[in-house]
Design a protein around this motif. Structure first.
Motif, PDB file in Angstrom:
ATOM      1  N   UNK A  96       0.893  -1.347   0.071  1.00  0.00           N
ATOM      2  CA  UNK A  96       0.130  -0.125   0.143  1.00  0.00           C
ATOM      3  C   UNK A  96       0.775   1.251  -0.147  1.00  0.00           C
ATOM      4  N   UNK A  97       2.167   1.262   0.203  1.00  0.00           N
ATOM      5  CA  UNK A  97       2.970   2.214  -0.031  1.00  0.00           C
ATOM      6  C   UNK A  97       3.536   2.620  -1.269  1.00  0.00           C
ATOM      7  N   UNK A  98       2.984   1.651  -2.397  1.00  0.00           N
ATOM      8  CA  UNK A  98       3.608   1.740  -3.605  1.00  0.00           C
ATOM      9  C   UNK A  98       2.367   2.343  -4.544  1.00  0.00           C
ATOM     10  N   UNK A  99       2.659   3.109  -5.519  1.00  0.00           N
ATOM     11  CA  UNK A  99       1.897   3.273  -6.738  1.00  0.00           C
ATOM     12  C   UNK A  99       0.531   4.035  -6.330  1.00  0.00           C
ATOM     13  N   UNK A 100      -0.499   3.724  -6.972  1.00  0.00           N
ATOM     14  CA  UNK A 100      -1.698   4.464  -6.512  1.00  0.00           C
ATOM     15  C   UNK A 100      -2.847   3.094  -6.387  1.00  0.00           C
ATOM     16  N   UNK A 221       4.412 -18.183   8.758  1.00  0.00           N
ATOM     17  CA  UNK A 221       4.629 -16.925   9.339  1.00  0.00           C
ATOM     18  C   UNK A 221       5.650 -16.912  10.630  1.00  0.00           C
ATOM     19  N   UNK A 222       6.387 -15.757  10.581  1.00  0.00           N
ATOM     20  CA  UNK A 222       7.363 -15.801  11.725  1.00  0.00           C
ATOM     21  C   UNK A 222       7.361 -15.187  12.866  1.00  0.00           C
ATOM     22  N   UNK A 223       5.910 -14.473  12.838  1.00  0.00           N
ATOM     23  CA  UNK A 223       5.672 -13.626  14.251  1.00  0.00           C
ATOM     24  C   UNK A 223       6.353 -12.298  14.127  1.00  0.00           C
ATOM     25  N   UNK A 224       6.435 -11.731  15.300  1.00  0.00           N
ATOM     26  CA  UNK A 224       7.315 -10.336  15.370  1.00  0.00           C
ATOM     27  C   UNK A 224       6.299  -9.151  14.828  1.00  0.00           C
ATOM     28  N   UNK A 225       7.148  -8.119  15.038  1.00  0.00           N
ATOM     29  CA  UNK A 225       6.362  -6.608  14.858  1.00  0.00           C
ATOM     30  C   UNK A 225       6.998  -6.476  13.411  1.00  0.00           C
ATOM     31  N   UNK A 226       5.904  -6.096  12.528  1.00  0.00           N
ATOM     32  CA  UNK A 226       6.198  -5.899  10.777  1.00  0.00           C
ATOM     33  C   UNK A 226       5.956  -4.486  10.746  1.00  0.00           C
ATOM     34  N   UNK A 227       6.986  -3.821  10.066  1.00  0.00           N
ATOM     35  CA  UNK A 227       7.142  -2.488   9.880  1.00  0.00           C
ATOM     36  C   UNK A 227       7.658  -2.413   8.175  1.00  0.00           C
ATOM     37  N   UNK A 228       7.058  -1.256   7.634  1.00  0.00           N
ATOM     38  CA  UNK A 228       7.517  -0.839   6.418  1.00  0.00           C
ATOM     39  C   UNK A 228       7.530   0.476   6.328  1.00  0.00           C
ATOM     40  N   UNK A 229       8.741   1.143   6.397  1.00  0.00           N
ATOM     41  CA  UNK A 229       8.935   2.718   6.390  1.00  0.00           C
ATOM     42  C   UNK A 229       9.449   3.121   4.928  1.00  0.00           C
ATOM     43  N   UNK A 230       8.722   4.093   4.442  1.00  0.00           N
ATOM     44  CA  UNK A 230       9.302   4.515   2.990  1.00  0.00           C
ATOM     45  C   UNK A 230       9.289   6.056   2.985  1.00  0.00           C
ATOM     46  N   UNK A 236       2.851  10.506  -1.510  1.00  0.00           N
ATOM     47  CA  UNK A 236       2.063   9.279  -2.230  1.00  0.00           C
ATOM     48  C   UNK A 236       2.658   9.263  -3.471  1.00  0.00           C
ATOM     49  N   UNK A 237       2.294   8.077  -4.216  1.00  0.00           N
ATOM     50  CA  UNK A 237       2.605   7.815  -5.454  1.00  0.00           C
ATOM     51  C   UNK A 237       4.028   8.427  -5.959  1.00  0.00           C
ATOM     52  N   UNK A 238       4.983   7.988  -5.346  1.00  0.00           N
ATOM     53  CA  UNK A 238       6.493   8.167  -5.543  1.00  0.00           C
ATOM     54  C   UNK A 238       7.283   7.106  -5.386  1.00  0.00           C
ATOM     55  N   UNK A 239       8.346   7.022  -5.709  1.00  0.00           N
ATOM     56  CA  UNK A 239       9.372   5.836  -5.512  1.00  0.00           C
ATOM     57  C   UNK A 239       9.952   6.264  -4.390  1.00  0.00           C
ATOM     58  N   UNK A 240      10.717   5.110  -3.566  1.00  0.00           N
ATOM     59  CA  UNK A 240      11.530   5.400  -2.366  1.00  0.00           C
ATOM     60  C   UNK A 240      12.682   6.008  -2.724  1.00  0.00           C
ATOM     61  N   UNK A 241      13.098   7.073  -1.851  1.00  0.00           N
ATOM     62  CA  UNK A 241      14.483   7.421  -1.723  1.00  0.00           C
ATOM     63  C   UNK A 241      15.205   6.359  -1.084  1.00  0.00           C
ATOM     64  N   UNK A 242      14.353   5.932   0.237  1.00  0.00           N
ATOM     65  CA  UNK A 242      15.079   4.843   0.850  1.00  0.00           C
ATOM     66  C   UNK A 242      13.691   4.076   1.679  1.00  0.00           C
ATOM     67  N   UNK A 243      13.709   2.820   1.629  1.00  0.00           N
ATOM     68  CA  UNK A 243      12.597   2.097   2.393  1.00  0.00           C
ATOM     69  C   UNK A 243      13.142   1.326   3.214  1.00  0.00           C
TER      70      UNK A 243
END
Ligand code: SF4
Length: 316
Positions: A96-100, A221-230, A236-243
């Motif tokens: 959901x962090x990608x595209x539109x 599944x491996x459990x744990x806390x899941x994160x995706x920071x971009x 929105x609607x931009x490619x990552x400088x860093x993710x």
């Protein structure tokens, strides 16, 4: 757009054979990247083999406790699947962090893995680009390179892989399933799926001519806390400088992969052992040997700080 012929395949074997036996043929899935590239005459296939009738659009539980995602499952359907949201949250967050929304409704799982770089010189047919035209040179080296790679690059190409989804799949140790024109099936760990550029940046994956992605499998599944920071230039609607994709466990262990920095999702397993010592220690190991440009050296600091923000959020 250049003229081309079109075929709608009924089976994966038929599709693979058609692409393998027709010079200049390509598969067509959602088309969200390929059709844009055709309009710009960056991609000029002679023949399109449409795979949208192949019934590869289901997400099924595997006997090992994981999930098998059909190649044609859309990004929207994958991100919204209740099992993915519950057990593989890093994947939903990355998608959901990608595209539109419109693009995610059409883009497929396989197509997301195969999308081409967004290096601006790749899209400008007036500029030399070894990826678009092998042997022509690289306008980005010595040019404007803020968005481009800092590690895993080469003297022929410094572009990055643009996918968010693939970064999460790398953290999850996904496996890409394929079928070849001779009917041979392969299971390719995602760590080995995308190539480093080397002298041949136009060859981006280990797929052979006519080899079709049929599914992507997630281990249990491996459990744990899941994160995706971009981090990107607009919200929105931009490619990552860093993710950064991360799955962090209560005992301090975890998995971390970086996007927007390399020709492939960048994960160095040995660096993960440094997680108890903080983000700086992890980044130092993950980016050992980095060769940033003057324009994009800030990505190294950005990657470390983005991971630090995830670790702070996990502690909180
Ligand atoms: Fe082409 Fe790669 Fe150079 Fe960009 S960085 S101009 S994609 S060769």
């Amino acid at each position: 757009m250049k003229a081309f012929t079109y075929q709608r395949a009924k089976t994966a074997a038929e599709a693979a054979k058609a692409v393998a036996s027709t010079p200049g043929a390509k598969f067509l899935g959602g088309g969200t990247n390929l059709l844009d590239l055709m309009k710009l005459q960056i991609e000029t296939p002679t023949h399109l083999v449409d795979v949208q009738d192949l019934k590869l659009d289901r997400i099924e539980a595997t006997s090992e406790g994981g999930l098998r995602i059909g190649a044609l499952v859309t990004n929207t359907a994958l991100a919204a699947d209740a099992r993915v949201r519950k057990d593989y949250g890093v994947l939903t967050r990355a998608i959901v962090a990608g595209a539109s929304g419109q693009l995610r409704n059409k883009a497929t799982t396989a197509g997301n893995l195969l999308q081409r770089t967004r290096c601006p010189y790749f899209y400008d047919t007036n500029q030399p680009c070894n990826k678009r035209q092998p042997g022509s040179g690289c306008a980005a080296i010595g040019g404007f390179s803020r968005q481009l790679g800092v590690i895993g690059t080469s003297d022929a190409c410094i572009a990055t892989n643009p996918s968010d989804m693939a970064v999460a799949m790398r953290v999850l140790d996904a496996v890409v399933e394929t079928v070849g024109a001779d009917g041979r099936e392969r299971k390719i760990p995602i760590a080995e799926f995308h190539r480093l550029w080397g002298d041949t940046p136009h060859i981006e994956t280990v797929l052979e001519k006519g080899e079709l992605i049929t599914a992507v499998t997630l281990p249990k599944p491996i459990g744990g806390q899941h994160f995706y920071h971009k981090v990107r230039d607009r919200a929105s609607y931009a490619f990552a400088l860093v993710s950064v994709a991360a799955v962090l466990q209560k005992d301090g262990s975890g998995r971390v992969a970086f996007g927007g920095v390399a020709p492939k999702p960048w994960r160095v397993e040995a660096a993960e052992a440094a997680l108890p010592n903080g983000a700086k220690a992890v980044a130092a190991r993950a980016f050992a040997g980095a060769r940033p440009t003057h324009d994009n050296a800030m990505k190294l600091t950005l990657a470390e700080r983005t991971l630090a923000s995830i670790m702070a959020e996990a502690r909180a």
